[in-house]
Design an enzyme around this catalytic site. Structure first.
Site, PDB file in Angstrom:
ATOM      1  N   LYS A 189      48.398  30.011  29.739  1.00 48.14           N
ATOM      2  CA  LYS A 189      48.073  31.172  30.584  1.00 48.14           C
ATOM      3  C   LYS A 189      47.679  30.736  31.988  1.00 48.14           C
ATOM      4  O   LYS A 189      48.199  31.245  32.982  1.00 48.14           O
ATOM      5  CB  LYS A 189      46.919  31.970  29.964  1.00 48.14           C
ATOM      6  CG  LYS A 189      46.322  33.007  30.915  1.00 48.14           C
ATOM      7  CD  LYS A 189      45.174  33.773  30.304  1.00 48.14           C
ATOM      8  CE  LYS A 189      43.801  33.311  30.639  1.00 48.14           C
ATOM      9  NZ  LYS A 189      43.237  33.612  31.939  1.00 48.14           N
ATOM     10  N   ASN A 190      46.730  29.798  32.084  1.00 47.35           N
ATOM     11  CA  ASN A 190      46.180  29.501  33.404  1.00 47.35           C
ATOM     12  C   ASN A 190      47.133  28.688  34.281  1.00 47.35           C
ATOM     13  O   ASN A 190      46.927  28.596  35.495  1.00 47.35           O
ATOM     14  CB  ASN A 190      44.799  28.847  33.282  1.00 47.35           C
ATOM     15  CG  ASN A 190      43.757  29.876  32.841  1.00 47.35           C
ATOM     16  OD1 ASN A 190      43.996  31.090  32.911  1.00 47.35           O
ATOM     17  ND2 ASN A 190      42.618  29.405  32.364  1.00 47.35           N
TER      18      ASN A 190
ATOM     19  N   ARG B  89      41.808  38.101  37.704  1.00 42.30           N
ATOM     20  CA  ARG B  89      41.351  37.161  38.713  1.00 42.30           C
ATOM     21  C   ARG B  89      42.515  36.519  39.462  1.00 42.30           C
ATOM     22  O   ARG B  89      42.516  36.379  40.679  1.00 42.30           O
ATOM     23  CB  ARG B  89      40.565  36.074  37.971  1.00 42.30           C
ATOM     24  CG  ARG B  89      39.747  35.207  38.841  1.00 42.30           C
ATOM     25  CD  ARG B  89      38.350  35.741  38.939  1.00 42.30           C
ATOM     26  NE  ARG B  89      37.677  35.220  40.104  1.00 42.30           N
ATOM     27  CZ  ARG B  89      36.909  35.970  40.867  1.00 42.30           C
ATOM     28  NH1 ARG B  89      36.714  37.233  40.619  1.00 42.30           N
ATOM     29  NH2 ARG B  89      36.305  35.433  41.902  1.00 42.30           N
TER      30      ARG B  89
ATOM     31  N   CYS C 120      37.383  38.218  34.083  1.00 37.97           N
ATOM     32  CA  CYS C 120      36.201  38.151  33.214  1.00 37.97           C
ATOM     33  C   CYS C 120      34.929  38.074  34.048  1.00 37.97           C
ATOM     34  O   CYS C 120      34.910  37.442  35.102  1.00 37.97           O
ATOM     35  CB  CYS C 120      36.290  36.913  32.320  1.00 37.97           C
ATOM     36  SG  CYS C 120      37.654  36.974  31.161  1.00 37.97           S
TER      37      CYS C 120
ATOM     38  N   ARG D 122      31.178  35.430  40.984  1.00 35.09           N
ATOM     39  CA  ARG D 122      32.375  34.585  41.082  1.00 35.09           C
ATOM     40  C   ARG D 122      32.804  34.547  42.548  1.00 35.09           C
ATOM     41  O   ARG D 122      33.704  35.278  42.969  1.00 35.09           O
ATOM     42  CB  ARG D 122      33.485  35.112  40.166  1.00 35.09           C
ATOM     43  CG  ARG D 122      33.102  35.007  38.701  1.00 35.09           C
ATOM     44  CD  ARG D 122      34.221  35.382  37.774  1.00 35.09           C
ATOM     45  NE  ARG D 122      35.277  34.399  37.710  1.00 35.09           N
ATOM     46  CZ  ARG D 122      36.307  34.448  36.850  1.00 35.09           C
ATOM     47  NH1 ARG D 122      36.393  35.443  35.996  1.00 35.09           N
ATOM     48  NH2 ARG D 122      37.240  33.522  36.856  1.00 35.09           N
ATOM     49  N   PRO D 123      32.134  33.701  43.355  1.00 38.69           N
ATOM     50  CA  PRO D 123      32.412  33.674  44.787  1.00 38.69           C
ATOM     51  C   PRO D 123      33.786  33.077  45.095  1.00 38.69           C
ATOM     52  O   PRO D 123      34.370  32.390  44.258  1.00 38.69           O
ATOM     53  CB  PRO D 123      31.296  32.778  45.350  1.00 38.69           C
ATOM     54  CG  PRO D 123      30.847  31.940  44.198  1.00 38.69           C
ATOM     55  CD  PRO D 123      31.132  32.701  42.950  1.00 38.69           C
ATOM     56  N   ILE D 124      34.291  33.360  46.306  1.00 43.00           N
ATOM     57  CA  ILE D 124      35.566  32.766  46.728  1.00 43.00           C
ATOM     58  C   ILE D 124      35.396  32.007  48.050  1.00 43.00           C
ATOM     59  O   ILE D 124      36.349  31.809  48.784  1.00 43.00           O
ATOM     60  CB  ILE D 124      36.681  33.826  46.848  1.00 43.00           C
ATOM     61  CG1 ILE D 124      36.273  34.953  47.804  1.00 43.00           C
ATOM     62  CG2 ILE D 124      37.047  34.408  45.498  1.00 43.00           C
ATOM     63  CD1 ILE D 124      37.461  35.773  48.271  1.00 43.00           C
ATOM     64  N   ASP D 125      34.141  31.608  48.321  1.00 43.17           N
ATOM     65  CA  ASP D 125      33.871  30.931  49.597  1.00 43.17           C
ATOM     66  C   ASP D 125      34.698  29.654  49.765  1.00 43.17           C
ATOM     67  O   ASP D 125      35.116  29.322  50.877  1.00 43.17           O
ATOM     68  CB  ASP D 125      32.368  30.609  49.715  1.00 43.17           C
ATOM     69  CG  ASP D 125      31.869  29.779  48.541  1.00 43.17           C
ATOM     70  OD1 ASP D 125      31.973  30.256  47.389  1.00 43.17           O
ATOM     71  OD2 ASP D 125      31.405  28.651  48.767  1.00 43.17           O
TER      72      ASP D 125
ATOM     73  N   ASP E 194      36.059  27.311  28.753  1.00 38.73           N
ATOM     74  CA  ASP E 194      36.838  28.354  28.086  1.00 38.73           C
ATOM     75  C   ASP E 194      36.900  28.156  26.567  1.00 38.73           C
ATOM     76  O   ASP E 194      37.497  28.965  25.857  1.00 38.73           O
ATOM     77  CB  ASP E 194      38.260  28.428  28.671  1.00 38.73           C
ATOM     78  CG  ASP E 194      38.250  28.907  30.113  1.00 38.73           C
ATOM     79  OD1 ASP E 194      37.211  29.435  30.554  1.00 38.73           O
ATOM     80  OD2 ASP E 194      39.271  28.729  30.802  1.00 38.73           O
TER      81      ASP E 194
ATOM     82  N   ARG F 256      44.845  39.676  26.803  1.00 37.48           N
ATOM     83  CA  ARG F 256      45.125  39.112  28.136  1.00 37.48           C
ATOM     84  C   ARG F 256      45.570  37.660  28.022  1.00 37.48           C
ATOM     85  O   ARG F 256      46.279  37.156  28.899  1.00 37.48           O
ATOM     86  CB  ARG F 256      43.863  39.143  29.005  1.00 37.48           C
ATOM     87  CG  ARG F 256      43.527  40.493  29.600  1.00 37.48           C
ATOM     88  CD  ARG F 256      42.409  40.344  30.601  1.00 37.48           C
ATOM     89  NE  ARG F 256      42.628  39.169  31.416  1.00 37.48           N
ATOM     90  CZ  ARG F 256      41.668  38.370  31.868  1.00 37.48           C
ATOM     91  NH1 ARG F 256      40.416  38.616  31.616  1.00 37.48           N
ATOM     92  NH2 ARG F 256      41.967  37.320  32.604  1.00 37.48           N
TER      93      ARG F 256
END
Ligand code: EPZ
Length: 427
Positions: free
Chosen positions: A22-23, A93, A117, A122-125, A305, A397
């Site tokens: 999946k990932n 995500r 999830c 869940r930052p995206i900095d 995970d 998912r």
């Protein structure tokens, strides 16, 4: 409403084949945008996250054809506009990987803040830090992340935290940046290596994926390719744990045993016997479960995970097991559901203390996220009596044909559709 109904107590036995990762798929599908041509992706998992990404590509003007159950042909020659709106992005995500790939292809991108999830902030900095270092101006307006640049120039970027998402997104955006980009303190997960291999097969020049430093020499253009996605490390790990948890004996096929080493190690400590073959792994457990401490870490550490799945297994190990979550702030929400099944677990921040009990008992429970749902499935298989799991869309998912695969191993599990009027009456 749909739910899974499980009658526990059966030891899993037989063979199961693992699907594509999946990932890796959720990074490779957005990456096809960089080709401006035709890509054929093989070993693609049939899961809802993949369906959503393919729908986003279609909405953007790309052509998507399913060649067979596991192969998709994607033609990204035409794109209307480099935008992924809220309705498309909110479910998952990985929709934010279109930021990197659209920037690389169109020099601009607007993508809604992503869903996915929920286990803490869940930052995206770090994604933004990378884009800006390559020359982008980035703004966030009305929930949309907007990024653009004139000409991206290679840069030296040191990530403050090891992030799978930031490593992938910045790698996607940098493949066409002029000169050399050096990414340091990057994630090393198998899907990072798979994405780099995919991009290289399109003509990119990426070295070092799988180590702490990735070097990308910008190229002018990329071409379409045919590529086969690696097997899913976490799906394989989930069947390994489910087998050990039920005292079963299963040959898990289409795996890369090297990717499973941290899981193998913990399962052996917990009392399972593991045999590795070239592309398969056999798990057997004959003796009682043994208490085991687990700490999750970025790859090659034990994967976060797999944390919920191993935690539920250790509920039946005699003694005290300590589980430490080293990646996410809040990934023990599912423990409340396990307590409903008789588990004895105390959580303090990122640490869970699991006191082994003699038996779990079936109960109605809710999946709070994808891997939490996988843990409830395993709990249901181990428990005495019937478990009903709601909110199974989380599980679907990320796990292809999970009911059929478990049934083929002897599990007594059904997917049941409860008519909406029955649900409404019960409320
Ligand atoms: C990926 O999420 C996976 N998702 C997750 O798997 C997985 O749990 C996670 O990596 C860790 O392995 C996908 O690949 C689609 P991160 P991602 O960026 O990329 C912090 C599953 O079950 N961070 O590696 O979102 C962050 O808060 C899913 O399949 C920042 O501080 O995770 C976290 O503590 C769920 N700033 C840590 O880094 C940033 O800019 C790791 O997050 C980015 C992240």
């Amino acid at each position: 409403m749909e739910k899974f109904v499980i009658e526990g107590g059966t030891k899993l036995k037989g063979e199961v084949t693992i699907s594509g990762a999946k990932n890796a798929a959720v990074a490779i599908i957005p990456a096809t945008i960089l080709a401006k041509g035709r890509c054929v992706i093989e070993n693609i998992p049939n899961i809802s996250d993949v369906t959503i990404l393919l729908r986003i590509l279609r909405e953007m003007g790309c052509t998507v054809n399913l060649i067979d159950r596991t192969t998709v042909e994607i033609d990204t020659t035409y794109i209307h506009e480099p935008v992924v709106p809220y309705e498309m992005a909110r479910h998952m995500r990985a929709s934010y990987y279109f930021l990197g790939s659209l920037l690389g292809r169109c020099n601009e991108a607007s993508v809604s803040m992503p869903g996915g999830c929920h286990f803490g902030v869940r930052p995206i900095d770090q994604h933004i830090k990378g884009f800006e270092a390559l020359g982008a101006s980035v703004s966030i307006d009305y929930g949309m992340i907007n990024a653009k640049w004139d000409t991206p120039i290679g840069a030296h970027i040191y990530f403050d935290v090891v992030s799978v998402g930031a490593t992938i997104n910045v790698m996607l955006s940098a493949v066409k940046a002029k000169g050399l980009t050096v990414l340091e303190n990057v994630a090393k997960e198998p899907h990072i290596v798979d994405l780099a291999n995919f991009l290289n097969s399109m003509g990119a020049d990426i070295r070092g994926a799988g180590t702490d430093v990735i070097k990308i020499r910008g190229v002018d253009m990329l071409r379409g390719t045919t590529y086969s996605i690696i097997p899913d490390q976490i799906e394989a790990g989930t069947y390994m744990v489910a087998t050990a948890a039920t005292g079963g004996d299963v040959l898990i096929k289409n795996v890369i045993p090297k990717h499973l080493e941290s899981i193998t190690d913990k399962l052996e400590k917990a009392g399972a016997e593991i045999t590795e073959y070239d592309d398969a792994i056999r798990v057997v457990r004959r003796q009682p479960l043994i208490k085991t401490n687990v700490k999750t870490l970025p790859h090659p550490g034990f994967p976060t995970d797999m944390q919920p799945q191993i935690t539920v297994m250790l509920c039946l190990a005699k003694g005290t097991s300590i589980i430490t979550e080293g990646v996410w702030d809040n990934r023990f929400k599912y423990v409340d559901e396990l307590r409903r099944m008789g588990a004895n677990i105390q959580v303090d921040g990122r640490v869970a203390v699991v006191e082994g009990v003699d038996q779990l008992t079936g109960a109605p429970v809710k999946a709070t996220d994808l891997r939490a749902g996988a843990a409830l499935l395993i709990g249901g298989l181990m428990a005495d009596g019937m478990t009903e799991i709601e909110d199974i869309y989380h599980i679907e998912r990320g796990y292809e044909n999970v009911v059929e695969k478990l049934q083929s191993l002897g599990a007594n599990i059904q997917k049941v559709v409860v008519p909406d009027e029955v649900v409404a009456k019960a409320l």
